[in-house]
Design a protein around this motif. Sequence first.
Motif, short mmCIF file in Angstrom:
data_model
loop_
_atom_site.label_atom_id
_atom_site.label_comp_id
_atom_site.label_asym_id
_atom_site.label_seq_id
_atom_site.Cartn_x
_atom_site.Cartn_y
_atom_site.Cartn_z
N GLU A 1 -0.50 -3.62 -1.25
CA GLU A 1 -0.32 -2.50 -0.50
C GLU A 1 -1.26 -1.70 0.41
N VAL A 2 -1.59 -1.84 2.04
CA VAL A 2 -2.68 -1.66 2.63
C VAL A 2 -2.15 -0.18 3.14
N THR A 3 -2.15 0.62 3.03
CA THR A 3 -2.30 2.36 3.63
C THR A 3 -3.57 2.53 4.31
N ASP A 4 -3.37 3.35 5.45
CA ASP A 4 -5.09 3.30 5.94
C ASP A 4 -6.00 2.42 5.67
N GLY A 5 -5.32 1.11 5.57
CA GLY A 5 -6.83 0.53 5.71
C GLY A 5 -7.86 -0.08 3.84
N GLU A 6 -6.31 1.11 2.96
CA GLU A 6 -7.23 0.70 1.64
C GLU A 6 -6.27 0.22 0.93
N PRO A 7 -6.46 -0.92 0.16
CA PRO A 7 -5.37 -1.42 -0.63
C PRO A 7 -5.28 -0.96 -2.11
N THR A 8 -3.81 -1.26 -2.37
CA THR A 8 -3.01 -0.14 -3.88
C THR A 8 -2.42 -2.02 -4.34
N GLY A 9 -1.68 -1.08 -5.90
CA GLY A 9 -0.78 -2.04 -6.23
C GLY A 9 -1.46 -3.15 -6.83
N PRO A 10 -0.72 -4.05 -7.19
CA PRO A 10 -0.71 -4.16 -9.50
C PRO A 10 -1.93 -5.37 -9.11
N LEU A 11 -2.71 -6.35 -8.17
CA LEU A 11 -3.35 -7.15 -7.76
C LEU A 11 -4.71 -6.17 -7.97
#
Length: 162
Positions: free
Chosen positions: A59-69
């Motif tokens: 997931e990308v929020t404000d240019g920052e990726p998050t999530g399991p990968l």
Amino acid sequence: MRRAHVPSTRRLAAGALLATALLATGCGVQVPTDPDGTLDRITGGELRVGATAEPGLVEVTDGEPTGPLVDLVEDFAETIDAEPEWSVASEETLVTELEEGRLDLAVGGFTDQSPWVDRAGVTRGYPGIPGADGRSLVMLVPLGENAMLAELEAFLDEEVGS
């Protein structure tokens, strides 16, 4: 009159192969290798990672990726004392950046059916990654960087199985 013993071609070839292997081992040759030295460069340094958004995985929020990968990559980076530096782009852009040496690793919704196999090194498929939803997910590295690929796969084998 006694005939001289002539070794078979197979024995000669096996002997030559064994000698080459022993010489390579003695010379400190590491197998697999990275022609561009990716693993050596990122160990204790910066791991340049590209991510493409994929629901449930990145997931990308404000240019920052998050999530399991993203979590997996950050855990991998920790094992080699590297600091991940993230960029977000499309799959095609990420593959181009791998080819041009601007990225060390790319993650997203890539599967073991990836069309990028002639342009990037591809890990084995990992269906056990959280959020995979039955897909066999892969990660991409620069083509030919086999030590990097082997290190990443060893980590993924431990973390999520194959």
